[in-house]
Design a protein around this motif. Structure first.
Motif, PDB file in Angstrom:
ATOM      1  N   ARG A 164       1.708   1.765  -3.556  1.00 41.08           N
ATOM      2  CA  ARG A 164       0.533   2.304  -4.253  1.00 41.08           C
ATOM      3  C   ARG A 164       0.389   3.794  -3.997  1.00 41.08           C
ATOM      4  NH1 ARG A 164      -5.231  -0.392  -3.337  1.00 41.08           N
ATOM      5  NH2 ARG A 164      -6.033   1.346  -4.518  1.00 41.08           N
ATOM      6  N   SER A 188       3.119   5.779  -5.857  1.00 38.55           N
ATOM      7  CA  SER A 188       2.797   5.898  -7.283  1.00 38.55           C
ATOM      8  C   SER A 188       1.706   6.941  -7.510  1.00 38.55           C
ATOM      9  CB  SER A 188       2.342   4.547  -7.843  1.00 38.55           C
ATOM     10  OG  SER A 188       3.404   3.642  -7.834  1.00 38.55           O
ATOM     11  N   TYR A 189       0.707   6.913  -6.648  1.00 39.58           N
ATOM     12  CA  TYR A 189      -0.387   7.879  -6.749  1.00 39.58           C
ATOM     13  C   TYR A 189       0.139   9.310  -6.593  1.00 39.58           C
ATOM     14  CZ  TYR A 189      -4.659  10.433  -5.706  1.00 39.58           C
ATOM     15  OH  TYR A 189      -5.673  11.356  -5.714  1.00 39.58           O
ATOM     16  N   TYR A 192       0.818  -1.217   0.000  1.00 38.65           N
ATOM     17  CA  TYR A 192       0.000   0.000   0.000  1.00 38.65           C
ATOM     18  C   TYR A 192       0.850   1.264   0.000  1.00 38.65           C
ATOM     19  CZ  TYR A 192      -4.026  -2.913   0.211  1.00 38.65           C
ATOM     20  OH  TYR A 192      -4.980  -3.836  -0.118  1.00 38.65           O
TER      21      TYR A 192
END
Length: 127
Positions: free
Chosen positions: A26, A29-30, A23
């Motif tokens: 994630r 990257s976001y 997470y």
């Protein structure tokens, strides 16, 4: 005779750490897609830990990443207690001192990336 290596952690702790790392990647990257640049991951000192340190322009951004399967019990954002916020602030001061940065001259902020199920909610200046 098998000679395996053990990390010294219980399997559920190791899985939880791997799950958290997924997470965090994630979230990173976001945030990169939003224009932030990565500086470091999982900074640790004796006073606490910071999941991600990013840069947005001249601002150093200390990011806490939280995941919950659902918002049923308050969700990811509500899980960041005042105690956790204090630990993150103290760890940020350690980081600034280690890098020779003066918090009075280095623009900083504390963001939260709350992931509830598949929904990512980025809260800039969360605390």
């Amino acid at each position: 005779m098998a000679t395996g290596f053990s990390s010294g952690k219980k399997p559920e702790q190791q899985n939880k750490r791997e799950h958290g790392a997924l997470y965090e990647r994630r979230a990173e990257s976001y945030l990169q897609a939003q224009g932030l640049q990565p500086v470091t991951r999982n900074y640790q000192c004796k006073l606490g830990e910071i999941d991600l340190i990013m840069r947005q322009g001249q601002t150093l951004v200390f990011v806490e990443v939280r995941f919950r399967n659902s918002e049923q019990f308050g969700g990811a954002a509500m899980s960041v207690t005042h105690t956790k916020q204090r630990k993150i602030r103290r760890a940020a001061l350690c980081y600034l001192q280690m890098k020779g940065l003066n918090e009075a001259h280095q623009s900083c902020r504390f963001d939260l990336v709350a992931i509830d199920g598949n929904q990512i909610n980025w809260i800039a200046n969360a605390f």
